[in-house]
Design a protein around this motif. Structure first.
Motif, PDB file in Angstrom:
ATOM      1  N   VAL A  32       6.532   3.270   4.128  1.00 33.15           N
ATOM      2  CA  VAL A  32       5.210   3.493   4.690  1.00 33.15           C
ATOM      3  C   VAL A  32       4.622   2.174   5.193  1.00 33.15           C
ATOM      4  CG1 VAL A  32       2.829   4.184   4.141  1.00 33.15           C
ATOM      5  CG2 VAL A  32       4.760   5.534   3.300  1.00 33.15           C
ATOM      6  N   SER A  33       3.965   2.228   6.332  1.00 27.05           N
ATOM      7  CA  SER A  33       3.322   1.043   6.910  1.00 27.05           C
ATOM      8  C   SER A  33       2.170   0.587   6.025  1.00 27.05           C
ATOM      9  CB  SER A  33       2.813   1.355   8.316  1.00 27.05           C
ATOM     10  OG  SER A  33       1.984   0.319   8.788  1.00 27.05           O
ATOM     11  N   GLU A  34       2.120  -0.710   5.733  1.00 31.63           N
ATOM     12  CA  GLU A  34       1.002  -1.254   4.967  1.00 31.63           C
ATOM     13  C   GLU A  34      -0.234  -1.426   5.846  1.00 31.63           C
ATOM     14  OE1 GLU A  34       2.384  -4.812   3.112  1.00 31.63           O
ATOM     15  OE2 GLU A  34       3.547  -3.733   1.586  1.00 31.63           O
ATOM     16  N   LYS A  35      -0.029  -1.601   7.147  1.00 35.20           N
ATOM     17  CA  LYS A  35      -1.161  -1.752   8.058  1.00 35.20           C
ATOM     18  C   LYS A  35      -1.841  -0.410   8.326  1.00 35.20           C
ATOM     19  CE  LYS A  35       0.703  -5.802  10.469  1.00 35.20           C
ATOM     20  NZ  LYS A  35       1.148  -6.351  11.789  1.00 35.20           N
ATOM     21  N   ASP A  36      -1.045   0.643   8.439  1.00 33.30           N
ATOM     22  CA  ASP A  36      -1.570   1.978   8.696  1.00 33.30           C
ATOM     23  C   ASP A  36      -0.831   2.958   7.800  1.00 33.30           C
ATOM     24  OD1 ASP A  36      -2.517   4.372   9.580  1.00 33.30           O
ATOM     25  OD2 ASP A  36      -1.883   4.142  11.668  1.00 33.30           O
ATOM     26  N   PRO A  37      -1.381   3.259   6.614  1.00 31.32           N
ATOM     27  CA  PRO A  37      -0.694   4.131   5.644  1.00 31.32           C
ATOM     28  C   PRO A  37      -0.421   5.540   6.149  1.00 31.32           C
ATOM     29  CG  PRO A  37      -2.485   2.919   4.604  1.00 31.32           C
ATOM     30  CD  PRO A  37      -2.632   2.716   6.066  1.00 31.32           C
ATOM     31  N   THR A  38      -0.975   5.905   7.305  1.00 28.66           N
ATOM     32  CA  THR A  38      -0.687   7.225   7.868  1.00 28.66           C
ATOM     33  C   THR A  38       0.593   7.214   8.700  1.00 28.66           C
ATOM     34  OG1 THR A  38      -1.969   6.866   9.899  1.00 28.66           O
ATOM     35  CG2 THR A  38      -3.158   7.699   7.972  1.00 28.66           C
ATOM     36  N   GLN A  39       1.209   6.048   8.858  1.00 27.15           N
ATOM     37  CA  GLN A  39       2.415   5.920   9.676  1.00 27.15           C
ATOM     38  C   GLN A  39       3.535   5.282   8.854  1.00 27.15           C
ATOM     39  OE1 GLN A  39       2.661   7.059  12.819  1.00 27.15           O
ATOM     40  NE2 GLN A  39       0.496   7.690  12.873  1.00 27.15           N
ATOM     41  N   ASN A  40       4.761   5.424   9.343  1.00 24.52           N
ATOM     42  CA  ASN A  40       5.889   4.726   8.734  1.00 24.52           C
ATOM     43  C   ASN A  40       6.042   3.340   9.348  1.00 24.52           C
ATOM     44  OD1 ASN A  40       6.508   6.918   7.099  1.00 24.52           O
ATOM     45  ND2 ASN A  40       7.940   7.799   8.590  1.00 24.52           N
ATOM     46  N   ALA A  41       6.672   2.456   8.605  1.00 24.71           N
ATOM     47  CA  ALA A  41       6.824   1.069   9.043  1.00 24.71           C
ATOM     48  C   ALA A  41       7.778   0.961  10.227  1.00 24.71           C
ATOM     49  CB  ALA A  41       7.330   0.214   7.886  1.00 24.71           C
ATOM     50  N   ARG A  42       7.422   0.073  11.155  1.00 27.70           N
ATOM     51  CA  ARG A  42       8.286  -0.214  12.294  1.00 27.70           C
ATOM     52  C   ARG A  42       9.059  -1.509  12.024  1.00 27.70           C
ATOM     53  NH1 ARG A  42       7.485   4.489  12.999  1.00 27.70           N
ATOM     54  NH2 ARG A  42       6.758   5.464  14.937  1.00 27.70           N
ATOM     55  N   ALA A  43       9.807  -1.957  13.027  1.00 28.26           N
ATOM     56  CA  ALA A  43      10.779  -3.034  12.828  1.00 28.26           C
ATOM     57  C   ALA A  43      10.163  -4.304  12.256  1.00 28.26           C
ATOM     58  CB  ALA A  43      11.501  -3.334  14.140  1.00 28.26           C
ATOM     59  N   HIS A  44       9.103  -4.830  12.896  1.00 28.36           N
ATOM     60  CA  HIS A  44       8.543  -6.104  12.443  1.00 28.36           C
ATOM     61  C   HIS A  44       7.957  -5.979  11.040  1.00 28.36           C
ATOM     62  CE1 HIS A  44       4.993  -4.015  14.010  1.00 28.36           C
ATOM     63  NE2 HIS A  44       4.253  -4.833  13.291  1.00 28.36           N
ATOM     64  N   GLU A  45       7.386  -4.795  10.705  1.00 28.14           N
ATOM     65  CA  GLU A  45       6.845  -4.601   9.360  1.00 28.14           C
ATOM     66  C   GLU A  45       7.970  -4.539   8.325  1.00 28.14           C
ATOM     67  OE1 GLU A  45       3.005  -2.063   9.110  1.00 28.14           O
ATOM     68  OE2 GLU A  45       4.278  -1.095  10.616  1.00 28.14           O
ATOM     69  N   CYS A  46       9.091  -3.940   8.699  1.00 28.53           N
ATOM     70  CA  CYS A  46      10.231  -3.862   7.777  1.00 28.53           C
ATOM     71  C   CYS A  46      10.748  -5.250   7.430  1.00 28.53           C
ATOM     72  CB  CYS A  46      11.351  -3.022   8.389  1.00 28.53           C
ATOM     73  SG  CYS A  46      10.983  -1.267   8.518  1.00 28.53           S
ATOM     74  N   ARG A  47      10.870  -6.103   8.444  1.00 31.86           N
ATOM     75  CA  ARG A  47      11.376  -7.453   8.196  1.00 31.86           C
ATOM     76  C   ARG A  47      10.382  -8.254   7.355  1.00 31.86           C
ATOM     77  NH1 ARG A  47      13.024  -6.753  13.725  1.00 31.86           N
ATOM     78  NH2 ARG A  47      11.212  -7.915  14.480  1.00 31.86           N
ATOM     79  N   GLN A  48       9.084  -8.064   7.622  1.00 33.13           N
ATOM     80  CA  GLN A  48       8.070  -8.757   6.836  1.00 33.13           C
ATOM     81  C   GLN A  48       8.061  -8.246   5.404  1.00 33.13           C
ATOM     82  OE1 GLN A  48       6.404 -11.366   7.648  1.00 33.13           O
ATOM     83  NE2 GLN A  48       5.202 -11.482   5.753  1.00 33.13           N
ATOM     84  N   PHE A  49       8.205  -6.934   5.220  1.00 36.82           N
ATOM     85  CA  PHE A  49       8.255  -6.350   3.877  1.00 36.82           C
ATOM     86  C   PHE A  49       9.444  -6.913   3.093  1.00 36.82           C
ATOM     87  CE2 PHE A  49       9.718  -3.175   0.837  1.00 36.82           C
ATOM     88  CZ  PHE A  49       8.543  -2.774   0.213  1.00 36.82           C
ATOM     89  N   ALA A  50      10.593  -6.997   3.749  1.00 40.42           N
ATOM     90  CA  ALA A  50      11.783  -7.543   3.097  1.00 40.42           C
ATOM     91  C   ALA A  50      11.555  -8.994   2.679  1.00 40.42           C
ATOM     92  CB  ALA A  50      12.991  -7.424   4.020  1.00 40.42           C
ATOM     93  N   LYS A  51      10.907  -9.757   3.536  1.00 42.59           N
ATOM     94  CA  LYS A  51      10.643 -11.161   3.222  1.00 42.59           C
ATOM     95  C   LYS A  51       9.712 -11.298   2.026  1.00 42.59           C
ATOM     96  CE  LYS A  51       8.951 -15.451   5.370  1.00 42.59           C
ATOM     97  NZ  LYS A  51       8.430 -16.061   6.630  1.00 42.59           N
ATOM     98  N   VAL A  52       8.621 -10.502   2.012  1.00 38.73           N
ATOM     99  CA  VAL A  52       7.643 -10.582   0.929  1.00 38.73           C
ATOM    100  C   VAL A  52       8.260 -10.190  -0.408  1.00 38.73           C
ATOM    101  CG1 VAL A  52       5.512  -9.553   0.026  1.00 38.73           C
ATOM    102  CG2 VAL A  52       5.655 -10.245   2.436  1.00 38.73           C
ATOM    103  N   HIS A  53       9.100  -9.155  -0.409  1.00 39.17           N
ATOM    104  CA  HIS A  53       9.678  -8.645  -1.652  1.00 39.17           C
ATOM    105  C   HIS A  53      11.066  -9.220  -1.935  1.00 39.17           C
ATOM    106  CE1 HIS A  53       6.514  -5.651  -2.431  1.00 39.17           C
ATOM    107  NE2 HIS A  53       6.450  -5.536  -1.123  1.00 39.17           N
ATOM    108  N   ARG A  54      11.490 -10.180  -1.113  1.00 41.22           N
ATOM    109  CA  ARG A  54      12.768 -10.870  -1.298  1.00 41.22           C
ATOM    110  C   ARG A  54      13.939  -9.877  -1.322  1.00 41.22           C
ATOM    111  NH1 ARG A  54      11.579 -15.923  -5.493  1.00 41.22           N
ATOM    112  NH2 ARG A  54       9.857 -16.813  -4.271  1.00 41.22           N
ATOM    113  N   LEU A  55      13.927  -8.999  -0.345  1.00 46.54           N
ATOM    114  CA  LEU A  55      15.004  -8.025  -0.175  1.00 46.54           C
ATOM    115  C   LEU A  55      15.789  -8.365   1.082  1.00 46.54           C
ATOM    116  CD1 LEU A  55      13.049  -4.696  -0.844  1.00 46.54           C
ATOM    117  CD2 LEU A  55      14.388  -6.019  -2.489  1.00 46.54           C
TER     118      LEU A  55
END
Length: 516
Positions: free
Chosen positions: A164-187
């Protein structure tokens, strides 16, 4: 390749990974987990960062064995797989909805000892029957986690949930959000295209259908047929001489345009290519059969592009089967050349000896084979390999999200320094496979000719003027040093030719020395 290798290690260790959208596949991001490694904490992580809708990717064979029928109304003829009736494990769970219960159900689905009687229907885990061809047939999240598990030596059952997108919880995460999520959570993160490339390079999906030898005007002509189980295409490869014993044999790939070639006069252009290859010591001609014209009417442009990518990967495997790892390509499209280099075939274009090549106007230093002409970055410390070999380099880390079209290989180029000076350079782009195989970091290494100054921490711009050769793996340091020495000599010769009157271009370089 590095991202896939890192993802395999994480899945085997029981850690989730992020599936980021790429040019191919689902536009949404997903969290992936190996089902046999599903524990309450990792499943809770999936629930926390998704809508809570957790699916289990299951092969068609396992769906049959565990009696997982399609959901009502499922169209089993659609692309990709289909959803089965939701299940819960019967023993060892409560209501089935908690992270602990769902982790237990996932492990049960992955267990080879489980039976259909050990699950209640409906439940809280939704099985998804994957396409039998995996990510090569359909690049969905179920196919991605299944293929990753197989490559990691795990059971081919995996869990996936939309991120789920952290910027807009009504949407799923797109490419740049996925990469940022991985970086934040060290995945670690990976795309379906990464896995497609990995499978194309690692899996064997082309098989020989026949091999015959006939005497002909060019000596014994050994002919082999090939069929690709991944793309469904057929190929015929003609070996002239002993191409596997030649350092850089000539190779021509001919794509048929006639659906019934045997009913037409002989293709004179193809015959000329046979004669040309034979007169230059031997090589191979690979004919890509044109079986029908359905694709042009039924496939979208993106689907036709994927077909072309698949055919290029087929050619790479056929060349390996023929024992050819460093071909000189004749009259070949640029996308084939780039694809072969990406898949570990050290191919070079040979327009100088190409009977079908048209005259071209060259820039002062030759011509490039990529749309990217320069790379800018800060010089970083490396492992001093170049200095140890006698070729010290200025290293730039290549951001693969920015330089997506940058072609690996050895280039003739120039380094533009902060003070405006332009220094002739031998530039290598790749993963240094001689020392690190396919898992090393992707670097740009520039050896500045006749230059001794310290550049660490300084920003430079590397101009790419002329592509010399693809990346190659050498058996020893001595072979690598000899190749580097040859590259430098070739680059100096190119620079001398560029300065001679007969090679001057009518287009003047700009103030940094780059051709306009």
């Amino acid at each position: 390749m590095t991202r896939v290798q890192q993802s395999l290690s994480d899945l085997a260790a029981g850690r989730p990974i992020v599936l980021a959208p790429g040019p191919t596949g689902d536009p949404d991001g997903y969290l992936l987990l190996a089902a046999e490694k599903a524990w309450p904490a990792s499943v809770a992580f999936l629930v926390q960062h998704s809508s809570g809708f957790i699916c289990a990717a299951v092969t068609r064979r396992e769906c049959t064995r565990l009696d997982l029928p399609p959901m009502a109304g499922t169209d089993r003829q659609q692309s990709g797989g289909w959803y089965a009736v939701a299940v819960d494990a019967i023993d060892g769970v409560g209501t089935g909805i908690s992270a602990s219960d769902r982790a237990h159900t996932l492990r049960q689905l992955a267990s080879p000892a489980s039976t259909a009687r050990q699950f209640t229907r409906p439940g809280h885990i939704i099985p998804h029957c994957v396409d039998d061809g995996g990510v090569l047939a359909y690049p969905g999240p179920a196919e991605v986690i299944t293929d990753l598990n197989r490559a990691a030596g795990l059971r081919r059952v995996g869990a996936f949930a939309a991120l789920v997108s952290e910027k807009d919880p009504t949407q799923n995460a797109r490419a740049h959000e996925c990469r940022q999520f991985a970086k934040v959570h060290r995945l670690n993160w990976v795309t379906a295209d990464d896995l497609i490339l990995y499978r194309r390079a690692v899996d064997l999906h082309v098989r020989t259908t026949f091999t015959v030898t006939h005497a002909g005007p060019y000596g014994d002509l050994r002919t082999s047929g090939f069929h690709s189980d991944a793309t469904g295409f057929d190929y015929v490869a003609y070996r002239i001489g002993e191409p596997h014993t030649i350092d850089t044999p000539l190779v021509h790939v001919h794509r048929e345009s006639n659906y019934a070639p045997h009913a037409s006069p002989v293709d004179q252009g193809l015959q000329d290519m046979f004669a040309f290859v034979a007169s230059h010591g031997g090589g191979a001609i690979v004919v890509e059969r044109n079986m029908n014209d359905i694709d042009s009417f039924t496939l979208t442009p993106d689907e036709r592009d994927r077909k072309r990518v698949g055919r290029n990967a087929d050619i790479a495997q056929i060349l390996r089967e023929l024992g050819i790892t460093a071909p000189r390509l004749l009259a070949s499209p640029a996308d084939l050349h780039v694809a072969l280099c990406d898949l570990g075939i050290a191919a070079v274009l040979d327009p100088a000896n190409d009977p079908a090549a048209a005259p071209t106007t060259k820039s002062p230093m030759g011509s490039t084979s990529t749309s990217i002409h320069s790379v800018r970055g800060v010089v970083t410390h490396g492992d001093q390999r170049g200095r140890e070999l006698g070729f010290p380099t200025a290293n730039l880390v290549v951001d693969e999200d920015v330089y997506t079209e940058l072609v690996d290989g050895v280039w003739a180029g120039r380094c533009v320094l902060p003070d405006g000076r332009s220094v002739m350079s031998a530039v290598s782009i790749g993963r240094r496979s001689t020392f690190y195989g396919r898992v090393g970091p992707r670097l740009l290494e520039a050896h500045l000719l006749d230059f001794q100054e310290d550049l660490y921490g300084r920003e430079i711009t590397v101009q790419l003027d002329h592509w010399i050769r693809g990346q190659a793996t050498f058996a020893s340091k001595e072979e690598l040093i000899a190749a580097l020495d040859s590259d430098v000599r070739n680059i100096r010769a190119l620079a001398r030719n560029a300065r001679s009157p007969e090679h001057q271009s009518s287009t003047a370089p700009d103030e940094n020395g780059a051709p306009e």
